[in-house]
Design a protein around this motif. Sequence first.
Motif, PDB file in Angstrom:
ATOM      1  N   SER A  69       0.835  -1.192   0.000  1.00 24.00           N
ATOM      2  CA  SER A  69       0.000   0.000   0.000  1.00 24.00           C
ATOM      3  C   SER A  69       0.867   1.237   0.000  1.00 24.00           C
ATOM      4  N   GLN A  76     -10.412  -2.148  -3.886  1.00 20.78           N
ATOM      5  CA  GLN A  76     -10.065  -2.380  -2.483  1.00 20.78           C
ATOM      6  C   GLN A  76     -11.322  -2.587  -1.625  1.00 20.78           C
ATOM      7  N   THR A  99      -2.896  -3.769  -6.819  1.00 21.86           N
ATOM      8  CA  THR A  99      -4.277  -3.956  -6.363  1.00 21.86           C
ATOM      9  C   THR A  99      -4.925  -5.128  -7.074  1.00 21.86           C
TER      10      THR A  99
END
Length: 441
Positions: free
Chosen positions: A10, A155, A32
């Motif tokens: 992240s 996400q 992602t």
Amino acid sequence: MSRFPSEPRSDKAGLESHPQQGDALTSRFLQTREWTEKLCEPLSAEDCAVQSMVDASPAKWHLAHTTWFFETFLLRPYLPKYQVFHRRFSYLFNSYYNAVGDRHPRPQRGMLTRPPLEDVFAYRAHIDRHMAELLDTNESIETARLIEIGIHHEQQHQELLLTDVKHLLSCNPLLPAYREEDPRPICGDGTDQATESQFFTYEGGVREIGHRGDVFCYDNERPRHEVLLSSFRLAARPVGNAEYAAFIDDGGYRRPELWLSLGWDIAQRDRWERPMYWADHEGREAFTLYGARPLDAEAPVSHLSFYEADAFARWSGKRLPTEAEWEIAAADLTPETVETANLAETNLLEPIATNDDAVDRPAQMLGDVWEWTASPYVGYPGYRPPAGALGEYNGKFMSNQMVLRGGSAVTPQSHVRKTYRNFFPPEARWQFGGFRLAEDA
């Protein structure tokens, strides 16, 4: 066959993640996409196909829907001569975007035995290849903005995928584990006595809440605006399992005077007697993503509805905080706070007890459990949904929902913010919903 990283990655800014163009944006996009597929590695094809209730979706659908998002909002309008992967996928994998077209009924997503899982992965690979082409050839502010939204959208679905899988596996009499090895520290068993939480006092006055600046946020976090608050006190940590067991022992689920009327009706109809995944009233064991495990008495209680949180607050002589109170208390959170929070990157997958015995401000404001607030989900003063189909993303749900704050043990770090407004119907229990107490000062 894995091409995935060993752990999620992240943006370490966490609380304030700038939209990025060029190589950084491409890297975040690919990471992602890879992590979503990594989350599915412990699952069989059968696991990925089943829908355990109307509120949940099959893992296969999450994999395809997040891919449909990039195809629909980026590749089709912005990549010249792009050819869709399958003409009927726009119908199968649309969620609620009426402006885009018709969609397959949500309660029937589990009936989609076709396309097979391998075709969904081929769909993802097809989209990723063409997204790489778009990223190489189109560096406009608008496409960067849409890609950033798409990353955060995926996400959200990473978290939903795990909560949906947890519900699915809990319905199996074998109580199978999503992951066999349980790395969580356990601080106490279900026989431990509850410890009373410390409270912190905040002075009232005119304050500002809502997102500021040009960093990424959802439209429902704006505009920043003034609120008038009375002085209040907020608990140092979320309510724990042992505390909640005491509420049950005192007849909390049998005392209608503690409950809002609709909550009482739903609790009776659905025979609620304890949090969603507890095996018994005493809280000795619960179903987790590691299968059935002893319950940590000191960890935050989770998988509760707003109605259960509100009933506990009444029982304790306290109340739930408003979202404005929660955000004011979270104002001092820093990027370092998010790095130490129990979010998806810890790989613990479940709430844990805090080990911070000398806090000078509320602990666990980020991660572990989403915290129910007393605030209905409505637009801020001056809010206007964006034009076009993406205006349906948040604004159309501003009715019959309650706001939750803070993130959970399965929320990615770069997705969480102190201004983030999650929302669910007040009866929802399958998410990692917990709460902390407040009172007037």
